[in-house]
Scaffold this active site. Structure first.
Site, PDB file in Angstrom:
ATOM      1  N   ASP A 113      14.788  -0.392   0.852  1.00 22.93           N
ATOM      2  CA  ASP A 113      15.523  -0.652   2.159  1.00 22.93           C
ATOM      3  C   ASP A 113      16.390  -1.859   1.914  1.00 22.93           C
ATOM      4  O   ASP A 113      17.678  -1.587   1.299  1.00 22.93           O
ATOM      5  CB  ASP A 113      14.535  -0.751   3.173  1.00 22.93           C
ATOM      6  CG  ASP A 113      15.286  -1.096   4.497  1.00 22.93           C
ATOM      7  OD1 ASP A 113      16.575  -0.896   4.677  1.00 22.93           O
ATOM      8  OD2 ASP A 113      14.593  -1.686   5.588  1.00 22.93           O
TER       9      ASP A 113
ATOM     10  N   LYS B  11      17.406   3.821   1.557  1.00 24.07           N
ATOM     11  CA  LYS B  11      18.230   3.842   2.710  1.00 24.07           C
ATOM     12  C   LYS B  11      19.722   3.681   2.476  1.00 24.07           C
ATOM     13  O   LYS B  11      19.968   2.541   1.822  1.00 24.07           O
ATOM     14  CB  LYS B  11      17.553   2.907   3.697  1.00 24.07           C
ATOM     15  CG  LYS B  11      16.482   3.342   4.499  1.00 24.07           C
ATOM     16  CD  LYS B  11      15.797   2.623   5.689  1.00 24.07           C
ATOM     17  CE  LYS B  11      14.616   2.528   5.910  1.00 24.07           C
ATOM     18  NZ  LYS B  11      14.007   1.630   6.894  1.00 24.07           N
TER      19      LYS B  11
ATOM     20  N   LYS C 181       0.815  -1.170  -0.069  1.00 24.91           N
ATOM     21  CA  LYS C 181       0.048  -0.023   0.065  1.00 24.91           C
ATOM     22  C   LYS C 181       0.827   1.306   0.078  1.00 24.91           C
ATOM     23  O   LYS C 181       0.271   2.258  -0.178  1.00 24.91           O
ATOM     24  CB  LYS C 181      -0.687   0.024   1.323  1.00 24.91           C
ATOM     25  CG  LYS C 181      -1.797  -1.149   1.532  1.00 24.91           C
ATOM     26  CD  LYS C 181      -2.574  -1.149   2.773  1.00 24.91           C
ATOM     27  CE  LYS C 181      -2.988  -2.291   2.974  1.00 24.91           C
ATOM     28  NZ  LYS C 181      -3.440  -2.506   4.594  1.00 24.91           N
ATOM     29  N   GLY C 182       2.262   1.289   0.168  1.00 21.66           N
ATOM     30  CA  GLY C 182       2.948   2.313   0.451  1.00 21.66           C
ATOM     31  C   GLY C 182       3.209   3.411  -0.628  1.00 21.66           C
ATOM     32  O   GLY C 182       3.397   4.443  -0.714  1.00 21.66           O
TER      33      GLY C 182
HETATM   34  P1  IMP Z   1      12.724  -3.676   1.189  1.00 20.78           P
HETATM   35  O1  IMP Z   1      12.152  -4.879   0.624  1.00 20.78           O
HETATM   36  O2  IMP Z   1      13.653  -4.179   2.356  1.00 20.78           O
HETATM   37  O3  IMP Z   1      13.658  -2.788   0.124  1.00 20.78           O
HETATM   38  O4  IMP Z   1      11.675  -2.831   1.859  1.00 20.78           O
HETATM   39  C1  IMP Z   1      10.705  -2.481   0.921  1.00 20.78           C
HETATM   40  C2  IMP Z   1       9.344  -2.263   1.612  1.00 20.78           C
HETATM   41  O5  IMP Z   1       9.640  -2.111   3.186  1.00 20.78           O
HETATM   42  C3  IMP Z   1       8.933  -0.864   1.404  1.00 20.78           C
HETATM   43  O6  IMP Z   1       7.715  -0.971   0.264  1.00 20.78           O
HETATM   44  C4  IMP Z   1       8.296  -0.367   2.460  1.00 20.78           C
HETATM   45  O7  IMP Z   1       6.721  -0.850   2.511  1.00 20.78           O
HETATM   46  C5  IMP Z   1       8.722  -1.147   3.718  1.00 20.78           C
HETATM   47  N1  IMP Z   1       9.626  -0.548   4.544  1.00 20.78           N
HETATM   48  C6  IMP Z   1      11.105  -0.170   4.426  1.00 20.78           C
HETATM   49  N2  IMP Z   1      11.544   0.636   5.241  1.00 20.78           N
HETATM   50  C7  IMP Z   1      10.620   1.280   5.747  1.00 20.78           C
HETATM   51  C8  IMP Z   1      10.718   2.435   6.933  1.00 20.78           C
HETATM   52  O8  IMP Z   1      11.551   3.048   7.233  1.00 20.78           O
HETATM   53  N3  IMP Z   1       9.195   2.636   7.168  1.00 20.78           N
HETATM   54  C9  IMP Z   1       8.105   2.119   6.544  1.00 20.78           C
HETATM   55  N4  IMP Z   1       8.094   1.242   5.710  1.00 20.78           N
HETATM   56  C10 IMP Z   1       9.349   0.793   5.303  1.00 20.78           C
HETATM   57 MG    MG Z   2       5.711  -1.049   0.733  1.00 20.79          MG
END
Ligand code: IMP
Ligand code: MG
Length: 177
Positions: free
Chosen positions: A101, A129, A38-39
């Site tokens: 992230d 990040k 949903k982000g």
């Molecule tokens: P990744 O798979 O670790 O790259 O993370 C991606 C997903 O994790 C993003 O689509 C966000 O929904 C969630 N996410 C990562 N870091 C944060 C944060 O600092 N705050 C809120 N959601 C995060």
């Molecule tokens: Mg997300």
């Protein structure tokens, strides 16, 4: 203490910059913006508005993806449905997410789309990040790099809260309720 990372107007100019970069790279092909729910919601809506300044052929679709529990990636990326190959045919697909992230989410989605027959796939994130990536992949479009902190607002949530904030802030101890 709550720390605002990006004000509403700063977010707006970051999104405008991303739209300009996407428009500058665009070909004659249709662009399919594929938002990760949903982000992505406020970001994708504003990105569409900014892209409307350019003469582009644009379509929008969504995928529901999740991996986070509280403030940490579970490492398991769940993609709840798929996108028919017919919707992607002839398009430059740009996967749009709020934040990169570990990178596991975008990497999984790109791999999934390629398996489903997508020809050209790019990725676009509002934020990335610093130093947290666990994959060999960089987003094609990235609005800004932030320190490795948990942030909320502008679509980003902590256990489904704070998505509605028009600005982005670091999650404070007092916000973890
Ligand atoms: P990744 O798979 O670790 O790259 O993370 C991606 C997903 O994790 C993003 O689509 C966000 O929904 C969630 N996410 C990562 N870091 C944060 C944060 O600092 N705050 C809120 N959601 C995060
Ligand atoms: Mg997300």
């Amino acid at each position: 203490m709550t720390q605002t990372l990006y004000t509403e107007s700063e977010v707006k100019s970051v999104v405008a910059g991303l739209a300009a970069a996407i428009a500058a790279d665009s070909s004659e092909r249709k662009i399919l913006l594929l938002g990760l729910l949903k982000g992505c919601q406020p970001f994708l809506a504003d990105l569409c508005r900014e892209l409307s300044r350019y003469q582009l052929s644009l379509a929008v679709e969504y995928l529901q993806v999740s991996s986070y529990v509280g403030t940490a990636s579970s490492g398991q990326v769940k993609i709840s449905q798929t996108l028919p190959e017919s919707l992607m045919r002839g398009c430059d697909v740009i996967v749009v997410d709020d934040i990169f992230d570990t990178g596991l989410t975008l990497k999984s989605v790109v791999t999934h789309l390629r398996e489903k027959g997508a020809e050209r796939v790019k990725t676009c994130v509002l934020l990335r990040k610093e130093g947290s990536s666990r994959v060999v992949m960089e987003p094609d479009y990235c609005g800004a790099v932030i320190p490795d902190a948990f942030i909320v607002g502008y679509g980003l949530d902590y256990n489904e809260q704070y998505r509605e904030l028009p600005y982005i802030k670091v999650l404070g101890e007092e916000d973890r309720k």
